[in-house]
Design a protein around this motif. Structure first.
Motif, PDB file in Angstrom:
ATOM      1  N   ILE A  13       0.983  -1.125   0.070  1.00  0.00           N
ATOM      2  CA  ILE A  13       0.120  -0.262   0.107  1.00  0.00           C
ATOM      3  C   ILE A  13       0.985   1.198   0.107  1.00  0.00           C
ATOM      4  N   LYS A  14       0.547   2.221  -0.700  1.00  0.00           N
ATOM      5  CA  LYS A  14       1.235   3.482  -0.834  1.00  0.00           C
ATOM      6  C   LYS A  14       0.746   4.325   0.289  1.00  0.00           C
ATOM      7  N   ASN A  15       1.591   5.228   0.743  1.00  0.00           N
ATOM      8  CA  ASN A  15       1.215   5.881   1.862  1.00  0.00           C
ATOM      9  C   ASN A  15       2.009   7.351   1.681  1.00  0.00           C
ATOM     10  N   ASP A  16       1.235   8.322   2.253  1.00  0.00           N
ATOM     11  CA  ASP A  16       2.091   9.691   1.954  1.00  0.00           C
ATOM     12  C   ASP A  16       1.250  10.437   3.046  1.00  0.00           C
ATOM     13  N   HIS A  17       1.621  10.223   4.370  1.00  0.00           N
ATOM     14  CA  HIS A  17       1.002  11.001   5.524  1.00  0.00           C
ATOM     15  C   HIS A  17       1.374  12.156   5.754  1.00  0.00           C
ATOM     16  N   ASN A  18       2.535  12.669   5.394  1.00  0.00           N
ATOM     17  CA  ASN A  18       3.052  14.030   5.638  1.00  0.00           C
ATOM     18  C   ASN A  18       2.624  14.976   4.261  1.00  0.00           C
ATOM     19  N   HIS A  19       2.152  14.409   3.436  1.00  0.00           N
ATOM     20  CA  HIS A  19       1.602  15.010   2.041  1.00  0.00           C
ATOM     21  C   HIS A  19       2.785  16.016   1.573  1.00  0.00           C
ATOM     22  N   ASP A  20       3.982  15.255   1.494  1.00  0.00           N
ATOM     23  CA  ASP A  20       4.949  16.048   0.612  1.00  0.00           C
ATOM     24  C   ASP A  20       5.238  15.641  -0.761  1.00  0.00           C
ATOM     25  N   GLY A  21       4.145  14.327  -1.359  1.00  0.00           N
ATOM     26  CA  GLY A  21       4.193  14.099  -2.533  1.00  0.00           C
ATOM     27  C   GLY A  21       5.130  12.730  -2.786  1.00  0.00           C
ATOM     28  N   PHE A  22       5.875  12.363  -1.567  1.00  0.00           N
ATOM     29  CA  PHE A  22       6.863  11.206  -1.650  1.00  0.00           C
ATOM     30  C   PHE A  22       6.259  10.109  -0.743  1.00  0.00           C
ATOM     31  N   LEU A  23       6.528   8.610  -1.130  1.00  0.00           N
ATOM     32  CA  LEU A  23       6.031   7.550  -0.430  1.00  0.00           C
ATOM     33  C   LEU A  23       6.902   7.687   0.903  1.00  0.00           C
ATOM     34  N   ASP A  24       5.924   7.416   2.088  1.00  0.00           N
ATOM     35  CA  ASP A  24       6.718   7.435   3.341  1.00  0.00           C
ATOM     36  C   ASP A  24       7.790   6.086   3.420  1.00  0.00           C
TER      37      ASP A  24
ATOM     38  N   VAL B  20      17.814  13.401   7.561  1.00  0.00           N
ATOM     39  CA  VAL B  20      17.046  12.832   8.335  1.00  0.00           C
ATOM     40  C   VAL B  20      17.480  12.873   9.840  1.00  0.00           C
ATOM     41  N   TRP B  21      16.538  13.440  10.772  1.00  0.00           N
ATOM     42  CA  TRP B  21      17.311  13.230  12.052  1.00  0.00           C
ATOM     43  C   TRP B  21      16.123  12.713  13.123  1.00  0.00           C
ATOM     44  N   GLY B  22      14.958  12.660  12.686  1.00  0.00           N
ATOM     45  CA  GLY B  22      13.938  12.291  13.466  1.00  0.00           C
ATOM     46  C   GLY B  22      13.001  11.125  12.763  1.00  0.00           C
ATOM     47  N   PRO B  23      11.743  10.844  13.328  1.00  0.00           N
ATOM     48  CA  PRO B  23      10.940  10.034  12.908  1.00  0.00           C
ATOM     49  C   PRO B  23      10.394  10.358  11.551  1.00  0.00           C
ATOM     50  N   ILE B  24      10.066   9.330  10.665  1.00  0.00           N
ATOM     51  CA  ILE B  24       9.539   9.849   9.033  1.00  0.00           C
ATOM     52  C   ILE B  24       8.148   9.332   9.367  1.00  0.00           C
ATOM     53  N   ASN B  25       7.749   8.287   9.887  1.00  0.00           N
ATOM     54  CA  ASN B  25       6.660   7.579   9.799  1.00  0.00           C
ATOM     55  C   ASN B  25       5.849   8.021  11.234  1.00  0.00           C
ATOM     56  N   GLY B  26       4.654   8.373  11.229  1.00  0.00           N
ATOM     57  CA  GLY B  26       3.954   8.620  12.436  1.00  0.00           C
ATOM     58  C   GLY B  26       3.418   7.211  13.248  1.00  0.00           C
ATOM     59  N   ARG B  27       2.538   7.619  13.968  1.00  0.00           N
ATOM     60  CA  ARG B  27       2.044   6.421  14.867  1.00  0.00           C
ATOM     61  C   ARG B  27       1.612   5.157  14.108  1.00  0.00           C
ATOM     62  N   MET B  28       2.059   4.077  14.222  1.00  0.00           N
ATOM     63  CA  MET B  28       1.734   2.908  13.396  1.00  0.00           C
ATOM     64  C   MET B  28       1.437   1.526  14.398  1.00  0.00           C
ATOM     65  N   VAL B  29       0.162   1.146  14.257  1.00  0.00           N
ATOM     66  CA  VAL B  29      -0.169  -0.197  15.019  1.00  0.00           C
ATOM     67  C   VAL B  29      -0.099  -1.522  14.213  1.00  0.00           C
ATOM     68  N   TYR B  30       0.448  -2.194  14.783  1.00  0.00           N
ATOM     69  CA  TYR B  30       0.675  -3.727  14.169  1.00  0.00           C
ATOM     70  C   TYR B  30       0.372  -4.818  15.041  1.00  0.00           C
ATOM     71  N   ALA B  31       0.176  -5.927  14.377  1.00  0.00           N
ATOM     72  CA  ALA B  31      -0.407  -7.328  15.151  1.00  0.00           C
ATOM     73  C   ALA B  31       0.207  -8.196  14.528  1.00  0.00           C
ATOM     74  N   GLY B  32       0.317  -9.461  15.165  1.00  0.00           N
ATOM     75  CA  GLY B  32       0.759 -10.668  14.633  1.00  0.00           C
ATOM     76  C   GLY B  32       0.812 -11.873  15.639  1.00  0.00           C
ATOM     77  N   LEU B  33       1.425 -12.990  15.280  1.00  0.00           N
ATOM     78  CA  LEU B  33       1.074 -14.137  15.782  1.00  0.00           C
ATOM     79  C   LEU B  33       2.364 -15.019  15.675  1.00  0.00           C
ATOM     80  N   ARG B  34       2.780 -15.918  16.623  1.00  0.00           N
ATOM     81  CA  ARG B  34       3.806 -16.965  16.557  1.00  0.00           C
ATOM     82  C   ARG B  34       3.154 -18.089  16.898  1.00  0.00           C
ATOM     83  N   TYR B  35       3.322 -19.398  16.323  1.00  0.00           N
ATOM     84  CA  TYR B  35       2.720 -20.702  16.435  1.00  0.00           C
ATOM     85  C   TYR B  35       3.862 -21.540  16.339  1.00  0.00           C
ATOM     86  N   SER B  36       4.138 -22.506  17.425  1.00  0.00           N
ATOM     87  CA  SER B  36       5.090 -23.321  17.273  1.00  0.00           C
ATOM     88  C   SER B  36       4.853 -24.880  17.910  1.00  0.00           C
ATOM     89  N   ILE B  37       5.391 -25.937  17.190  1.00  0.00           N
ATOM     90  CA  ILE B  37       5.225 -27.380  17.709  1.00  0.00           C
ATOM     91  C   ILE B  37       6.712 -27.751  17.996  1.00  0.00           C
TER      92      ILE B  37
END
Length: 869
Positions: A404-415, A851-868
């Motif tokens: 998915i393409k994202n440009d949350h800071n609206h500078d015309g470039f992909l985040d 670049v001296w600071g974060p480029i991407n804003g708040r980001m939520v993630y989720a995942g799982l790990r399954y093992s046998i």
């Protein structure tokens, strides 16, 4: 009256006799009770603080007041009246609440009903015919004259009779209640009584008890136990997620799987986000490449190894941190300052060694799935199979991508650039008859597209309509190890490490084109043994590397071949309170001739909980100016090599530096909770350096040989403590002073924060919930000079300081499934205008590397790990 008085005198006399009789009886019983008071140490298996409370409460319920269970040694020390109680009663009682001993085991039902954090690796009763049945010595009977120091070696022995040294085996003296942990050669030194009993255990091996009658060196063999063999790295209960071994002479931070699971850790570059020692930043605002810094110096000055093999070096150095998936990593060893001469000459700021999942002790099946709200998805499937006692194999497969393409800071470039990566590893391992052999095949392909949001590579690639970035990277590796341990001399072994690799990078950044190809051959022959005793150990050997580089930047061609044979010798001295490692290597570079690399590590133990380390050593490396500064490609800066000194490669000198360091560590217990304080002081002095000058002109990046001084000073203080049960708190503060001579002027290195404060809090509940929160304050950074640009494209002299917060919650289900959800950059703080002249990328003022600071804003993630298992 007289008769009554006489009767009273008679009764008083009898009363006194009765009182004397009762008093005598009390004294006699008391003396008898003291005589039968007994203190013993009993092995009781557990995993955490909850286990400690449960075990001690069980003993208290019997009526025994003094009971203490130690999580590290797994020993329960009890003082009791042997007329009223017996060792058998105590062991049966703790087994009844779910904790195994050598002689009594909890029922499966009781064990399974324990909270998840209390599930320890269960003890399997083995043949005890060779096991000493002597009663452990009581603490009251210790005679100072009977205390002695003994040395020994602990070896593993498999079913085929193969012997090999066991590091991190626990050796415990029952008489003095002292514990030692074996080093990399399986050696230990321990205070004991004469006579005494030692309990030796190691995960995956049958625990043994050895009787000590004299001070002769011990050679202890542990038999592998299929029932106890661990799968991968098992971190249970309150084990420390990161630690510096108190026995290690070198300042090496061991990062285990528990620490790696505190964050999503999609790849190696993200595995240090909960560590205050390593900085992780983006190299630019366009490519999405992450880089690390150690001791204030770029990651290129840190030697990167994979299982002691230099897989990530040369042209792959800048990109390679993203090539190792986090779900393939078993553990990381981070060494500050000079590393070992055995591993080469390139370590200047430090050394990072990554241990990947092993085929003989990994889960039969492991699955990981990850996704975030910005469209990034990842998947991993790891398979392993053990054919017999000798052969095993593993197949690891990983894929990730941003769709998915994202440009949350609206500078015309992909985040973040869109694209995908595929990564496959197949490894085979053989153990038997004193031979340990393994081979691994790796293949990786990574394709990314970044730049302006509407960029179309089919129509805009060769035009100036829109700015685009395309990266097509592939790497193929064959690595292996072959080792032999001498059966009649357990401390002696010989091994050979080798690798063959090819790396290709075909990329474009607007109108700039870069193509790089590297082929590598590496071999390292290592022989290790002792000199008369394990007090004096050594490693020596020969190494060889052959690297062929072909680079093309626009119309300029830069080719070179590096052929470097070398020899090394490393001596280790281990005394009671002092240890030293002195190493030296001599190498010959086909262009720069002979060079010597000396290194020294010293450690002094003030007490068993307080030690001081000192290190010094030199490093040597040849720079790769394009690959190591790929972030500058995302700009209009022209590349300029100033005053080349030779016709080899870029015409620049090799880099040489000395590193000096002090490390102080004190481990303590406060309110029955463990903690540690650590202080690091390091300095790096460059004799030769390739200077990357972004200050000369905003339209240029200039490379030249250092004229003058260049140094880095680093001070870090760190506190680790468990204020309450199941909670870990890590506080750290780091100060840097990194300066270099830029065209005759001493300046701070740009884009490096002088100050950094760090807090990490982790908490685990009794029902398999885990919470982790990290916050850090990043101080201001000097920005490259842009005063000659138009005002609209000028930057301030320094960036602002800022806070960054991350958190993760994990729930474990029956030890086979972990589900986690987390958030990065909780405060949603981002760098304003990370790209200069973003609206006109083909102007001379365009620059995405500031670049001296974060480029991407708040980001939520989720995942799982399954093992046998």
């Amino acid at each position: 009256m007289a008769e009554l008085f006489a009767f009273s005198r008679i009764n008083q006399h009898n009363m006194n006799k009765y009182l004397l009789l009762v008093l005598s009886l009390v004294i006699s019983l008391s003396a008898h009770a003291q005589k039968n008071k007994k203190t013993e140490s009993i092995k009781v298996f557990g995993a955490c603080g909850d286990c400690k409370e449960r075990i001690e409460n069980a003993v208290h319920e019997l009526g025994i007041k003094k009971a203490n269970w130690d999580e590290q040694t797994q020993l329960l020390t009890v003082s009791y009246d042997s007329l009223r109680f017996s060792r058998k009663q105590i062991e049966q009682k703790v087994a009844s609440v779910g904790h195994d001993t050598y002689d009594f085991q909890a029922t499966d039902e009781v064990y399974e009903n324990l909270p998840g954090c209390c599930h320890y690796d269960r003890y399997q009763q083995a043949d005890t015919t060779n096991k000493s049945q002597d009663t452990p010595m009581t603490l009251e009977s210790i005679d100072p004259a009977s205390k002695h120091k003994i040395a020994g070696v602990v070896m593993g022995k498999d079913k085929n009779g193969k012997h090999y040294p066991l590091s991190f085996a626990i050796v415990h003296s029952l008489g003095l209640n002292e514990t030692a942990i074996t080093d990399s050669l399986g050696a230990f030194i321990l205070a004991t009584l004469m006579p005494d009993q030692l309990i030796i255990n190691h995960f995956g091996f049958n625990t043994d008890t050895v009787s000590v009658q004299n001070t002769e060196a011990l050679h202890i063999l542990l038999q592998e136990s299929a029932a106890q063999k661990v799968s991968g790295v098992v971190v249970r209960g309150r084990n420390e997620s990161t630690h510096i071994s108190s026995l290690s002479t070198v300042n090496t931070l061991n990062i285990g799987s528990k620490e790696l699971k505190k964050a999503a850790c999609c790849n190696l570059s993200e595995s240090f986000e909960t560590s205050p020692s390593v900085d992780v930043t983006y190299s630019d605002a366009v490519t999405g490449i992450k880089q690390i810094e150690l001791l204030g110096l770029s990651g290129k000055y840190t030697q990167l190894l994979t299982e002691n093999t230099p897989e990530i070096k040369g042209l792959a150095g800048a990109f390679g941190l993203t090539f190792i998936p986090g779900t393939w990593i078993e553990g990381i060893q981070l060494t500050k300052g000079a590393g070992s001469v055995v591993n080469g000459y390139e370590s200047i700021a430090g050394q990072i060694n990554v241990e990947e999942i092993k085929s003989d002790r990994s889960d039969r099946l492991f699955v990981n799935a990850y996704g975030n709200e910005q469209g990034r998805a990842e998947g991993t499937v790891n398979l392993s199979h053990k054919f017999d006692d000798n052969w095993s194999t593993a197949l690891l497969a990983h894929a990730n991508g941003v769709m998915i393409k994202n440009d949350h800071n609206h500078d015309g470039f992909l985040d973040m650039p869109i694209g995908r990566q595929f990564n496959v590893l197949s490894r085979w391992e053989y153990q038997g008859n004193g031979i340990h052999a393994q081979i691994a095949l790796k293949a990786m392909n990574d394709k990314r597209q970044g730049g302006q949001f509407d960029f179309d590579p089919e129509t805009d690639r060769l035009s100036s309509t829109r700015y685009g970035v395309g990266m097509d990277v592939e790497q193929y590796l064959l690595t292996g190890k072959l080792g032999y341990t001498f059966a009649d001399k357990d401390y002696k072994s010989i091994g050979f490490i080798y690798s063959l690799g090819q790396y290709n990078n075909s990329s474009y950044y607007g109108h700039n084109n870069y193509n790089g190809r590297q082929t590598s051959v590496y071999g390292n022959l290592i022989y290790q043994s002792i000199i008369s005793s394990t007090t004096h150990k050594f490693r020596t050997g020969l190494s060889f590397s052959n690297e062929n580089y072909k680079e093309n930047f626009n119309l300029a061609q830069y080719d070179r071949v590096e052929i470097v044979p070398g020899a090394f010798f490393e001596y280790t001295l281990t005394l009671d309170k002092f240890s030293a490692i002195a190493g030296i290597r001599e190498d010959y570079h086909n262009q720069f001739g002979f060079f010597t690399t000396p290194r020294l590590h010293l450690k002094y133990d003030f007490t068993k909980n307080t030690n001081l380390r000192f290190s010094t050593g030199s490093g040597f490396r040849v720079s790769n100016i394009f690959a190591e500064n790929a972030g500058v490609f995302a700009s209009s800066r022209a590349y300029s090599i100033q005053n080349p000194s030779n016709n080899y490669g870029y015409g620049l000198n090799p880099e040489k530096a000395w590193n000096y360091g002090l490390n102080f560590v004190h481990n303590f217990t406060l309110n029955q909770q463990k903690g540690s304080i650590g202080i690091d002081l390091y300095r790096t002095d460059f004799q030769d350096q390739v200077v990357t000058d972004l200050d000369a002109s905003p339209q240029q990046v200039v490379f030249y040989n250092l004229q003058g001084k260049s140094y880095s000073n680093s001070i870090q203080a760190e506190l680790n403590y468990q204020p309450i049960k199941r909670m870990d708190v890590r506080l750290a503060y780091r100060w840097l002073d990194v300066q270099s001579n830029y065209a005759g002027v001493m300046r701070e290195k740009p884009l490096v924060a002088r100050d950094r404060a760090f807090i990490n809090i982790g908490y685990e509940t009794g029902n398999s919930w885990k919470f982790d929160f990290t916050t850090q304050w990043i101080g201001k950074k000097r920005l490259p000079v842009t005063s000659s640009n138009p005002i609209a494209y000028q930057l301030a002299d320094y960036s602002p300081s800022y806070f960054q917060m991350n958190g993760q919650i994990t729930k474990q289900f029956k030890k086979v499934l972990d589900v986690y959800v987390g958030v990065e950059n909780l405060t949603n703080y981002t760098q304003e205008h990370p790209i200069l002249a973003a609206g006109n990328p083909y102007s001379p003022y365009f620059d995405g590397s500031m670049v001296w600071g974060p480029i991407n804003g708040r980001m939520v993630y989720a995942g799982l790990r399954y093992s046998i298992k």
